[in-house]
Design a protein around this motif. Structure first.
Motif, short mmCIF file in Angstrom:
data_model
loop_
_atom_site.label_atom_id
_atom_site.label_comp_id
_atom_site.label_asym_id
_atom_site.label_seq_id
_atom_site.Cartn_x
_atom_site.Cartn_y
_atom_site.Cartn_z
N ALA A 132 32.41 1.81 -15.22
CA ALA A 132 33.44 1.16 -16.03
C ALA A 132 33.17 1.32 -17.52
CB ALA A 132 33.50 -0.32 -15.65
N PHE A 133 31.91 1.23 -17.92
CA PHE A 133 31.58 1.34 -19.34
C PHE A 133 31.86 2.74 -19.86
CE2 PHE A 133 28.11 0.04 -22.65
CZ PHE A 133 29.12 -0.18 -23.58
N GLU A 134 31.53 3.75 -19.06
CA GLU A 134 31.81 5.13 -19.49
C GLU A 134 33.30 5.33 -19.71
OE1 GLU A 134 32.97 9.02 -19.69
OE2 GLU A 134 33.45 7.84 -17.89
N ARG A 135 34.09 4.83 -18.77
CA ARG A 135 35.54 5.00 -18.90
C ARG A 135 36.10 4.13 -20.04
NH1 ARG A 135 39.55 6.57 -15.04
NH2 ARG A 135 38.05 6.43 -13.33
N ALA A 136 35.63 2.88 -20.14
CA ALA A 136 36.16 1.98 -21.16
C ALA A 136 35.81 2.46 -22.56
CB ALA A 136 35.60 0.57 -20.93
N ALA A 137 34.59 2.98 -22.75
CA ALA A 137 34.18 3.45 -24.07
C ALA A 137 34.98 4.68 -24.50
CB ALA A 137 32.69 3.78 -24.07
N ARG A 138 35.48 5.42 -23.53
CA ARG A 138 36.22 6.64 -23.83
C ARG A 138 37.72 6.39 -23.93
NH1 ARG A 138 37.72 9.86 -19.92
NH2 ARG A 138 36.13 9.00 -18.52
N GLU A 139 38.28 5.61 -23.02
CA GLU A 139 39.73 5.42 -22.96
C GLU A 139 40.19 4.06 -23.48
OE1 GLU A 139 41.09 6.32 -19.05
OE2 GLU A 139 40.13 8.29 -19.01
N ARG A 140 39.27 3.08 -23.50
CA ARG A 140 39.53 1.75 -24.06
C ARG A 140 40.69 1.04 -23.39
NH1 ARG A 140 38.23 2.33 -30.58
NH2 ARG A 140 36.32 3.58 -30.32
N ARG A 141 40.81 1.21 -22.09
CA ARG A 141 41.85 0.50 -21.35
C ARG A 141 41.34 -0.88 -20.92
NH1 ARG A 141 43.52 4.73 -16.78
NH2 ARG A 141 41.28 4.47 -16.40
N ARG A 142 42.23 -1.86 -20.94
CA ARG A 142 41.82 -3.22 -20.63
C ARG A 142 41.27 -3.34 -19.21
NH1 ARG A 142 45.66 -8.27 -21.88
NH2 ARG A 142 45.04 -7.59 -23.97
N ARG A 143 41.87 -2.65 -18.26
CA ARG A 143 41.41 -2.78 -16.88
C ARG A 143 39.97 -2.30 -16.71
NH1 ARG A 143 45.09 1.83 -13.82
NH2 ARG A 143 43.97 3.68 -14.62
N ASP A 144 39.56 -1.30 -17.50
CA ASP A 144 38.18 -0.84 -17.42
C ASP A 144 37.22 -1.87 -18.00
OD1 ASP A 144 38.92 1.63 -16.27
OD2 ASP A 144 39.43 2.41 -18.25
N TRP A 145 37.63 -2.53 -19.08
CA TRP A 145 36.79 -3.61 -19.62
C TRP A 145 36.67 -4.75 -18.63
CZ3 TRP A 145 33.86 -2.17 -23.33
CH2 TRP A 145 34.29 -1.30 -24.33
N ILE A 146 37.75 -5.05 -17.91
CA ILE A 146 37.71 -6.12 -16.92
C ILE A 146 36.74 -5.76 -15.78
CG2 ILE A 146 39.07 -7.31 -15.15
CD1 ILE A 146 41.45 -7.23 -17.06
#
Length: 533
Positions: free
Chosen positions: A154-168
């Motif tokens: 999730a962190f890899e994806r969130a840091a790259r795409e910054r989508r709320r669902r990945d942060w959740i």
């Protein structure tokens, strides 16, 4: 960014589609075979001593316990609620998480690099002995390692795409990690290091999703805080103070050698090279900056802590979360080795890794079979925590069925034996535990007192008949006689009832009849019925 990474890797070494298909086939074959073996072992092996204790915790639902947060007990309770009482049902949720972990690693590898590297990373996860055997036992490292991989994903994806669902998802994974073990703090430390050291990480402090993830993650700490606040901070006291000498001990400098043995030497060298590779490429950004920090922080921190912290317990599993990002990078390095004319070295690395996995499963298979355990009784690596429980429980059950012992209070001389007997009897009667040194060593004394199952609860006013089960082999040979002699000062009127010696004396059990109430501590020159260990 994702496309550029894929292009860089594609230019480094060509990867035809048939190569990816071969790795995919190898992965699914290994995944199916290993899962089948794990199912057989999980159904056959007697509960590991700590497992039986966690099962006892599952019978006492709470926000936390004196040794751990509640997730392990909750998962065991779920397994038995769905499958009934038994070793396989107890371990079923952990088997599921262990089977899903390689699939999660495949998913990360395919997204960050490509399909071939993803399937290869999944296969390496299966072959690494500590990860391949994950899930056979109902232990907290199973959900903790899965939560670590999910957080990395999730962190890899969130840091790259910054989508709320990945942060959740990141917040949920961190929260689950806190529910599993206090070592979740290492995940938070690695994350803060990434957010503080790397340019890409520092930019994320301004992203609202990061704060949402941190808030959700800290929610997982609430149950443990509630438990500790209402129990005198006993769990944190054990984890941070009681179990750790906090003084340098040079024997811990052998930790890299321990890791090389459990990971196999060539593959451990590959993991260390993968860490160096990520550190060298940190300036390129994703994914090497994140992978470098998430690998280096746990590996280095646990090595340093190991030199000052707990020096008596099994610790080789501590760095596992740090190996996860390195397993994703290892396929790239293996491919480079082949293209650089080091195909023989790559083959030797994979072959030795596979042999290490076979050895790990073979060792557990020996522990599951009486004949195999008997063979191991002649070597130092005797699986003492896996064997002997069933025979001891069988003898205890037979004694309790006799009229003279039918109404006896059942007492074990240590918490592990008490837990194993309780598991074997399916909680059919209360099992008390004397104040054995290993109770405090493993942080279980306070929990026994809270359940009213310790020695103090046993010695309440009134006189009751007792069937005491002692395990002399639970103590070092030089300490056995003193411990057995002390039993006469703990239980009154001890009289020998039965004895059982297994595996050339490596596992010994003694049964005594006695009474609660006033004890008859022997004088210095007097004998004790429990003298002979």
């Amino acid at each position: 960014m994702r496309a550029s990474i894929g292009n860089v890797n594609a230019q480094e070494v060509p990867r035809p589609a048939p190569d990816a298909a071969r790795w995919r086939t190898a992965f699914w074959v290994a995944w199916a075979v290993i899962l089948l073996v794990k199912l057989v072992l999980a159904a056959t092996l007697a509960p590991f001593g700590d497992e039986a204790w966690y099962w006892q915790e599952s019978r006492h639902p709470a926000w936390g316990y004196s040794d751990l947060p509640p997730a392990t007990a909750w998962l065991i309770a779920l397994g038995e609620a769905l499958g009934g009482h038994g070793a396989l049902a107890m371990r079923a949720p952990f088997l599921l998480l262990g089977a899903l972990l390689p699939l999660l690693m495949v998913r990360i590898g395919r997204r960050v690099f490509d399909a071939r590297d993803g399937w290869c990373a999944g296969l390496l996860t299966l072959l690494l002995p500590l990860l391949g055997t994950l899930g056979i036992f109902a232990l907290p490292d199973v959900p903790l390692t899965f939560a670590s991989a999910l957080a990395l994903d999730a962190f890899e994806r969130a840091a790259r795409e910054r989508r709320r669902r990945d942060w959740i998802v990141l917040g949920a994974a961190l929260g689950c990690a806190w529910l599993c073990h206090y070592r979740a703090a290492m995940l938070m430390l690695a994350g803060v290091a990434f957010l503080s050291i790397t340019p890409r990480g520092r930019a994320l402090w301004r992203v609202p999703g990061l704060w949402l993830a941190l808030a959700l993650g800290l929610l997982g700490l609430v149950p443990s805080l509630v438990f500790n606040a209402t129990h005198g901070w006993v769990a944190l006291g054990f984890q941070l103070v009681e179990r750790n000498p906090w003084s340098f001990h040079a024997d811990a400098l052998v930790q890299p050698i321990e890791q090389a043995l459990v990971c196999t030497p060539l593959f451990y060298a590959l993991l260390l090279y993968a860490a160096w590779h990520c550190l060298r490429r940190m300036r390129e950004g994703a994914p090497y900056d994140l992978f470098a920090i998430c690998a280096a922080v746990p590996i280095v921190a646990y090595f340093v802590l190991g030199c000052f912290a707990d020096d008596t317990r099994f610790r080789v599993h501590w760095p596992l979360p740090g190996y996860l990002p390195l397993l994703l990078v290892a396929p790239l390095l293996l491919r480079r080795a082949a293209s650089a004319g080091l195909r023989a070295l790559r083959t030797a690395t994979l072959l030795l890794l596979a042999l290490g996995s076979v050895a790990a499963f073979g060792y557990l298979a020996c522990a599951a079979l009486p004949g195999g355990a008997a063979l191991l009784a002649r070597v130092k690596a005797f699986p003492e925590h896996f064997v002997g429980w069933s025979e001891a429980a069988g003898e205890t059950r037979a004694l309790l069925q006799q009229p003279e012992h039918a109404g006896d209070v059942l007492v074990a001389d240590n918490f592990m034996l008490a837990a194993e007997l309780d598991f074997a009897l399916d909680g059919g009667r209360a099992v008390y535990a004397l104040d054995h040194p290993i109770n405090a060593k493993h942080g279980r004394s306070a929990q026994l007192a809270a359940w009213q199952r310790g020695e103090a609860a046993l010695n309440q006013p009134g006189r009751r008949r007792v069937l005491l089960v002692a395990e002399p082999s639970a103590r070092r040979e030089r300490d056995r006689a003193a411990w057995m002699r002390s039993l006469c000062a703990r239980v009154a009127g001890l009289a020998p009832v039965a004895a059982l010696d297994l595996y050339d004396g490596r596992k010994r059990y003694r049964w005594f009849a006695g009474n609660t109430g006033a004890t008859d501590a022997p004088a210095a020159d007097a004998g004790c019925a429990a003298d002979a260990p």
